[in-house]
Design an enzyme around this catalytic site. Structure first.
Site, mmCIF file in Angstrom:
data_model
loop_
_atom_site.group_PDB
_atom_site.id
_atom_site.type_symbol
_atom_site.label_atom_id
_atom_site.label_comp_id
_atom_site.label_asym_id
_atom_site.label_seq_id
_atom_site.Cartn_x
_atom_site.Cartn_y
_atom_site.Cartn_z
ATOM 1 N N ALA A 1 -7.083 -4.625 6.968
ATOM 2 C CA ALA A 1 -7.970 -3.583 6.439
ATOM 3 C C ALA A 1 -9.122 -4.136 5.600
ATOM 4 C CB ALA A 1 -7.157 -2.585 5.605
ATOM 5 N N TRP B 1 0.865 -1.190 0.000
ATOM 6 C CA TRP B 1 0.000 0.000 0.000
ATOM 7 C C TRP B 1 0.903 1.241 0.000
ATOM 8 C CZ3 TRP B 1 -2.085 2.614 4.883
ATOM 9 C CH2 TRP B 1 -3.087 3.538 4.569
ATOM 10 N N ASP C 1 -1.509 -5.253 9.332
ATOM 11 C CA ASP C 1 -2.469 -4.291 8.815
ATOM 12 C C ASP C 1 -3.682 -5.092 8.328
ATOM 13 O OD1 ASP C 1 -3.864 -2.344 7.525
ATOM 14 O OD2 ASP C 1 -2.240 -1.696 6.221
ATOM 15 N N LYS D 1 -13.507 -0.679 4.864
ATOM 16 C CA LYS D 1 -13.965 -1.551 3.774
ATOM 17 C C LYS D 1 -15.026 -2.539 4.270
ATOM 18 C CE LYS D 1 -10.072 0.192 2.291
ATOM 19 N NZ LYS D 1 -9.609 0.963 1.170
HETATM 20 C C1 LIG Z 1 -3.629 -2.065 3.071
HETATM 21 C C2 LIG Z 1 -4.370 -0.897 3.639
HETATM 22 N N1 LIG Z 1 -4.162 -0.569 4.910
HETATM 23 C C3 LIG Z 1 -4.802 0.457 5.482
HETATM 24 C C4 LIG Z 1 -5.695 1.224 4.775
HETATM 25 C C5 LIG Z 1 -6.318 2.387 5.488
HETATM 26 O O1 LIG Z 1 -7.653 2.418 5.555
HETATM 27 P P1 LIG Z 1 -8.442 3.620 6.230
HETATM 28 O O2 LIG Z 1 -9.188 4.278 5.137
HETATM 29 O O3 LIG Z 1 -9.321 2.964 7.236
HETATM 30 O O4 LIG Z 1 -7.472 4.548 6.878
HETATM 31 C C6 LIG Z 1 -5.941 0.928 3.422
HETATM 32 C C7 LIG Z 1 -6.852 1.746 2.624
HETATM 33 O O5 LIG Z 1 -6.900 1.739 1.437
HETATM 34 C C8 LIG Z 1 -5.255 -0.167 2.838
HETATM 35 O O6 LIG Z 1 -5.449 -0.523 1.579
#
Ligand SMILES: Cc1ncc(COP(=O)(O)O)c(C=O)c1O
Length: 412
Positions: free
Chosen positions: A212, A129, A210, A245
């Protein structure tokens, strides 16, 4: 004072979004930003979220500060939903802080790790990411990358991952995507998670997971099972959880940091320290999204509705994956075994520019597509455009000028 300020390099994904919005063609297809879209291309509010919001509206008594630790009942319910009957929970070796989204949780986890051990480095598999490394740098942590993905097989380069574990120094942080890897979709098998857990323990590394996209691959608890394996095997771990998500709460900034420590007193110290950092970063977290999640998870009916909606989302994603994998296009076969919202198309920057200009298909300059942008109304056109890209005339063309500079600044 600001005379020497230079604007930062543009964010490639934001730039793709800008070009998409400016495109007037009706048939344009948006495979850029990572939000789930339904079969009609909408970012819908989940019915369970609406139901919880209505209840919340009626019952909310005030809008006072939550305190830097946020809504602890929300955190406990979310944790229990992802990791039922976790021994560390019963042993009170876990501490929680509610955060603004998964990004806030990730940042706070890094702050805590950097404070605990300033010389620690973040070991990161590439690609990842695009926010992972910049946020770590902001928290003062140096990162070291290794090859996470083998494009030839469309799978995790597990040997490279294990080598990265053995090359790391005790106390380093090892970053992992809990499920639905962004951007590749490539997943670890249960046996690989188990092997990794043993290796991390042996190497005395601190996993930072992470999480998510829980619920978007095989099911909520199933998608958290790799993380669970680490929590059962290791004494300490940091988890950054996002509800953006899984609950479709992107704009409500709903996340949480969970820290597992070796003892209840260490867990308490972690919470108090993380709260101090939260206080200086955002003071107090926003209430609304966490209240929705707390309400859904605390009500049997709403919870069942939410899980059914989440199931429908992952079934839709699995259907698109099967379609892409069966297309016969080069590089698409592994997509069926990958998971989540993303897949990598084996296009060079010229082909990606041609997809955009000739076929109105918008994707990240890395070749990442958000497969949720595909549906019954546009998938054939997308596949036709991909086939057209196999034509030699479309290879190694120059990307258009507005994205050329952006492509060269990509972090993934
Ligand atoms: C791998 C990953 N981690 C963390 C996040 C962060 O999400 P948030 O919108 O809840 O901050 C995302 C969002 O796209 C993501 O793809």
């Amino acid at each position: 004072m600001f005379e020497t300020m230079r604007p930062p390099a543009p964010d490639s994904l934001m730039e793709v979004g800008r070009l998409f919005r400016a495109d007037m063609r009706d048939e344009k297809i948006d495979l850029g930003v990572g939000t789930y879209r339904d079969g009609e291309g909408r970012i819908k509010i989940m019915a369970a979220v609406k139901q919880a919001e209505e209840r919340q509206l009626k019952s909310q008594m005030g809008k006072g500060y939550l305190g830097p630790g946020g809504d602890q009942l929300y955190c406990e319910r979310l944790m229990e939903a992802l990791f039922p009957d976790l021994p560390a929970m019963a042993d009170r070796r876990l501490s929680f802080v509610q955060t603004p989204g998964g990004t806030g949780a990730y940042r706070l986890g890094l702050e805590l790790a950097a404070f605990r051990s300033p010389a620690s480095r973040l070991i990161v598999g590439a690609p990842t990411w695009p926010n992972h490394i910049p946020v770590a740098e902001r928290a003062g942590l140096r990162s070291v990358t290794y090859r996470h993905y083998d494009p030839a097989t469309g799978t995790v380069d597990f040997d490279a991952m294990m080598e990265a574990v053995s090359d790391a120094r005790p106390g380093d942080l090892f970053l992992l995507h809990g499920c639905c890897h962004n951007p590749t979709g490539a997943a670890l098998s249960p046996a690989q998670w188990a092997e990794l857990a043993d290796a991390l323990l042996e190497a005395k590394l601190l996993p930072l997971i992470d999480l998510a996209y829980a619920g978007m691959a095989r099911g909520l608890v199933e998608d958290a099972a790799g993380t669970r394996r680490l929590l059962d095997r290791l004494p300490e771990a940091i988890i950054a959880i996002s509800c953006s998500k899984s609950f479709g709460l992107y704009s409500e900034r709903t996340g949480m940091l969970a820290v597992m420590a070796a003892s209840p007193s260490a867990a308490d110290a972690c919470r108090l320290t993380a709260e101090t950092f939260a206080r200086s970063l955002w003071s107090n977290p926003p209430d609304h999204g966490a209240a929705i999640v707390r309400t859904i998870l605390g009500d049997e009916g709403m919870r069942a509705n939410w899980l059914a909606e989440l199931d429908a989302m992952r079934h839709r994603l699995a259907g698109i994956r099967s379609r892409l994998a069966a297309s016969g296009l080069p590089g698409t076969e592994p997509i069926a075994a990958q998971e989540g919202l993303f897949a990598m198309m084996p296009f060079d920057s010229g082909q990606i520019a041609a997809m955009r200009e000739k076929h109105a298909v918008y994707m990240d300059m890395s070749g990442r597509i958000n497969i949720a942008g595909l549906n019954a109304g546009n998938i054939d056109r997308f596949l036709h455009a991909c086939r057209d890209m196999s034509h030699p005339a479309n290879r190694r063309a120059e990307p258009n000028s507005s994205l050329r500079d952006v492509a060269s600044t990509m972090q993934v």
